[in-house]
Design an enzyme around this catalytic site. Sequence first.
Site, mmCIF file in Angstrom:
data_model
loop_
_atom_site.group_PDB
_atom_site.id
_atom_site.type_symbol
_atom_site.label_atom_id
_atom_site.label_comp_id
_atom_site.label_asym_id
_atom_site.label_seq_id
_atom_site.Cartn_x
_atom_site.Cartn_y
_atom_site.Cartn_z
ATOM 1 N N LYS A 209 0.810 -1.221 0.000
ATOM 2 C CA LYS A 209 0.000 0.000 0.000
ATOM 3 C C LYS A 209 0.847 1.278 0.000
ATOM 4 O O LYS A 209 2.021 1.261 0.319
ATOM 5 C CB LYS A 209 -0.926 -0.007 1.223
ATOM 6 C CG LYS A 209 -1.915 -1.167 1.199
ATOM 7 C CD LYS A 209 -2.835 -1.083 -0.003
ATOM 8 C CE LYS A 209 -3.953 -2.096 0.006
ATOM 9 N NZ LYS A 209 -3.543 -3.464 -0.344
HETATM 10 C C1 LIG Z 1 -9.811 -2.347 -1.565
HETATM 11 C C2 LIG Z 1 -9.190 -3.213 -0.513
HETATM 12 N N1 LIG Z 1 -9.911 -3.534 0.566
HETATM 13 C C3 LIG Z 1 -9.407 -4.275 1.553
HETATM 14 C C4 LIG Z 1 -8.112 -4.741 1.501
HETATM 15 C C5 LIG Z 1 -7.620 -5.612 2.593
HETATM 16 O O1 LIG Z 1 -6.443 -5.174 3.196
HETATM 17 P P1 LIG Z 1 -5.400 -6.217 3.826
HETATM 18 O O2 LIG Z 1 -4.687 -6.860 2.705
HETATM 19 O O3 LIG Z 1 -4.520 -5.365 4.658
HETATM 20 O O4 LIG Z 1 -6.191 -7.186 4.626
HETATM 21 C C6 LIG Z 1 -7.312 -4.422 0.413
HETATM 22 C C7 LIG Z 1 -5.925 -4.908 0.321
HETATM 23 O O5 LIG Z 1 -5.419 -5.258 -0.702
HETATM 24 C C8 LIG Z 1 -7.863 -3.654 -0.644
HETATM 25 O O6 LIG Z 1 -7.149 -3.337 -1.721
#
Ligand SMILES: Cc1ncc(COP(=O)(O)O)c(C=O)c1O
Length: 463
Positions: A209
């Site tokens: 990210k």
């Molecule tokens: C749009 C979106 N929502 C939720 C997530 C979930 O985040 P995490 O990977 O930290 O669980 C991501 C991660 O890629 C995402 O891109």
Amino acid sequence: MTIQQTVQPTVDLAMFGGGRAVPRKLGIRPWPMVTDQDEQAVHRVLRSGRFTSASSGEQEITGLEREWARHVGTEHCVAVSNGTAALSVALGAAGVEPGDEVIVPALSFIGSAAAPLHLMAVPVFVDIDPVTFNLDPAAVEAAITGRTKAIVVVHLHGLPAELDEITAIADRHGITVVEDAAQAHGARYRGRSVGSFGAVNAFSLNVSKNLATCGEGGLITTDDADVATRATMLRQFGELIPAGGERSYVAHLLGWNCKPNAVQAAFTRSRLARLPAETAVREENVRRLLGRLAAYPGFLVPEVPRDRTHAWHILRIRVSPAAFGLADAYAGPLRAVVQRALRAEGVPAVPYQLQPLPAQRVFTGRRGFGAYPWALPGVVDRPYRAEDFPATLRVLDDSFTIQKAHLHPESGPLLDRYADAFEKVWQHREALAAIAATTDYTPHWERASEIADTEWAGAFPAR
Ligand SMILES: Cc1ncc(COP(=O)(O)O)c(C=O)c1O
């Protein structure tokens, strides 16, 4: 500047044995970049002996929560172990319960839809706007039923969704808005940071990210003190753990254990100090790349409405069959050929998502908690069908993405060579269109379906 001035039309495409537009020595810079300052921040925690939010006297997690709330402009921030947990906890803290319907865009990461399911709520998918790639507000309104409890508003790829329109719809129907800003750190809508519009909102700090940690992490933002307290309990077994005092081990409600880690919080705090400067440089680099691409009508670059800023987490570029002299039916094959040509030139063009979320087996196969939540009394079990989301299918078919390569602030020279590669590919459009018109083609979602059939046979009974 004409095409001929920068790239000779006789230069062969790399996919046919010609030289690459992007020299190999211009490699992709690692992300997240790690500075001495970041290392010192991590060492500080290792020496402190305070590693989680439950460690008495812990300072890095509370510091990150305070700084992120200030950055976003909310009263409260609660850190958790990852972005999916942030979304589940946010929805739980907002009062989402088993059998509630939660609206989710059909184009997003699986976490956006898994989060409501972890609460035994029913994801109801809504198609996107093919220009912004975000929720289509009219489709949101059409999907609302008497059971709708919340809308997960994803700011896909870093572009804020239509927050005013969606919030107005939600207010009219008494529904909670929960922003999924996992991809949109630093993006602004009408002057305000994303993550400050919904009743409670979620960010991811995953390594990929824009605001990354050295692993996994998530942040929840809200103005509501009760929601923040519930979120804090949900992350730590339902307990209230006093900052400096004794832990009672009394669980007030069903919680998870998704506490944040102090090493990762310290790393993120160190990176947060550089986020505004990095965002500004990325804006310049990406705008220069997209500005050059926009000169070639075959490539449709993201549009950013004047009332918002883009975090440029992922760059999605659509290919226009008409500009290549092809009928619409060739959108997919053309995109596949252009993507192959760009990759040969050295541009890491990749798909992001192979299928609409509702086509994932977890939904089509009702692979939840046994047959639940779909078997709960009162739940209307509607079919999950990819063909109900034509805009999502079209965008998946005719676009590819660039991920990560553009995130590092020093990626400008690399992106300039990417622009050369696009220019070269555009010059050879006739040859590429001819290939697209005659080669076999399998859409991403058919491939995804084959993978789902073959990769893991599974132990689930068919439902
Ligand atoms: C749009 C979106 N929502 C939720 C997530 C979930 O985040 P995490 O990977 O930290 O669980 C991501 C991660 O890629 C995402 O891109």
